[in-house]
Motif scaffolding. Structure first.
Motif, short mmCIF file in Angstrom:
data_model
loop_
_atom_site.label_atom_id
_atom_site.label_comp_id
_atom_site.label_asym_id
_atom_site.label_seq_id
_atom_site.Cartn_x
_atom_site.Cartn_y
_atom_site.Cartn_z
N TYR A 1 0.68 -1.18 -0.11
CA TYR A 1 -0.10 -0.04 -0.03
C TYR A 1 0.78 1.08 -0.13
N LYS A 2 0.51 2.11 -1.04
CA LYS A 2 1.12 3.17 -0.72
C LYS A 2 0.43 4.53 0.18
N ALA A 3 1.25 5.44 1.54
CA ALA A 3 0.48 6.51 1.71
C ALA A 3 0.37 7.51 1.21
N ASP A 4 -0.52 8.55 1.42
CA ASP A 4 -0.52 9.70 0.61
C ASP A 4 0.27 10.72 1.93
N ALA A 5 -0.09 12.18 1.36
CA ALA A 5 0.95 12.82 2.07
C ALA A 5 -0.40 12.77 3.59
N GLU A 6 -1.56 12.77 3.39
CA GLU A 6 -2.81 12.70 4.39
C GLU A 6 -2.59 11.35 4.44
N GLY A 7 -2.10 10.61 4.62
CA GLY A 7 -2.25 9.20 5.32
C GLY A 7 -3.02 8.18 4.62
N GLN A 8 -3.43 8.65 3.41
CA GLN A 8 -4.68 7.31 3.42
C GLN A 8 -3.72 6.62 2.30
N VAL A 9 -4.00 5.56 1.95
CA VAL A 9 -3.16 3.88 1.54
C VAL A 9 -4.32 3.52 0.37
N SER A 10 -3.16 3.10 -0.46
CA SER A 10 -4.16 2.69 -1.11
C SER A 10 -3.49 1.42 -1.73
N PRO A 11 -3.67 0.35 -2.46
CA PRO A 11 -2.70 -1.00 -3.00
C PRO A 11 -1.50 -0.11 -4.25
N GLY B 1 4.24 5.48 13.03
CA GLY B 1 5.09 6.28 13.80
C GLY B 1 6.47 5.07 14.58
N MET B 2 5.92 4.14 15.00
CA MET B 2 6.74 3.48 16.11
C MET B 2 7.82 2.61 15.19
N LEU C 1 1.95 -6.62 8.93
CA LEU C 1 2.35 -5.51 8.29
C LEU C 1 3.47 -4.66 8.26
N MET C 2 4.25 -4.38 7.67
CA MET C 2 5.50 -3.50 7.29
C MET C 2 5.45 -2.19 7.21
N PRO C 3 5.92 -1.24 7.70
CA PRO C 3 5.11 0.01 7.73
C PRO C 3 7.43 0.31 6.73
N VAL C 4 6.84 1.73 5.47
CA VAL C 4 8.68 1.88 5.26
C VAL C 4 8.38 3.38 5.29
N THR C 5 8.82 4.07 6.20
CA THR C 5 8.98 5.86 5.99
C THR C 5 10.04 6.35 5.06
N ASN C 6 9.79 7.31 5.08
CA ASN C 6 11.06 8.36 4.25
C ASN C 6 10.18 10.12 4.61
N LYS C 7 11.84 10.26 4.99
CA LYS C 7 11.64 11.72 6.42
C LYS C 7 10.82 11.19 7.37
N ASN C 8 10.98 10.01 8.08
CA ASN C 8 10.02 10.56 9.09
C ASN C 8 8.24 10.22 9.02
N ARG C 9 8.23 9.86 7.61
CA ARG C 9 6.27 9.95 6.83
C ARG C 9 6.22 8.71 7.06
N LEU C 10 5.05 7.89 6.51
CA LEU C 10 4.83 7.08 6.18
C LEU C 10 4.81 7.18 4.79
N SER C 11 5.24 6.16 4.12
CA SER C 11 4.88 5.93 2.83
C SER C 11 4.59 5.07 2.42
#
Length: 145
Positions: free
Chosen positions: A48-58, A83-84, A99-109
């Protein structure tokens, strides 16, 4: 193949994904495909890709048509937990998901969802450590693309 050998093989394939990636999006797609292929296609991988508002889409989906059709969206509360920067393990019956989060510049990507049946593979702490290594690798190499 034992678990250590499998995870080492996945590390190698993910490294190759970076070597051949054309750009960041291609890299994410290659990583997800490497995991799917490395698990002998017995896993469902959804990125899933997260946008700037935190909405995710596959953006990347690998698995059987039947298993993909049954995929349920995780709650938005998980986005806040990202964020953790720690993977989360979920289990319901025989279905287990990381579920594995990946961040970019401390923001969920991105969020990688990795699901496999307990009949095929038992997820352990070793797998959770692997996903945290994987997230760190994606974050570090993603900055170079």
């Amino acid at each position: 193949m034992n678990k250590s050998d499998l995870l080492d093989e996945l590390r190698l394939e993910v490294g190759r994904a970076y070597d051949y990636a054309l750009n960041h999006e291609d890299f994410i797609g290659r990583v997800s495909r490497a995991i799917f292929d490395g698990a002998m296609k017995n896993i469902v991988v959804i990125v899933y890709k997260a946008d700037a508002e935190g909405q995710v889409s596959p953006v990347h989906l690998y698995g059987t048509k039947e298993s993909l059709g049954k995929e349920c969206m995780f709650g938005l509360g998980f986005s806040g937990m990202c964020g953790m920067k720690s993977s989360v393990f979920l289990k319901e019956g025989k279905k287990q998901t990381i579920l594995m989060p990946v961040t970019n510049k401390n923001r969920l990507s991105y969020i990688f969802s990795l699901r496999i049946s307990t009949d095929l593979y038992a997820i352990t702490d070793q797998d959770l450590l692997f996903t945290e290594e994987l997230a760190n690798f994606i974050e570090a190499k993603g900055k170079l693309l």
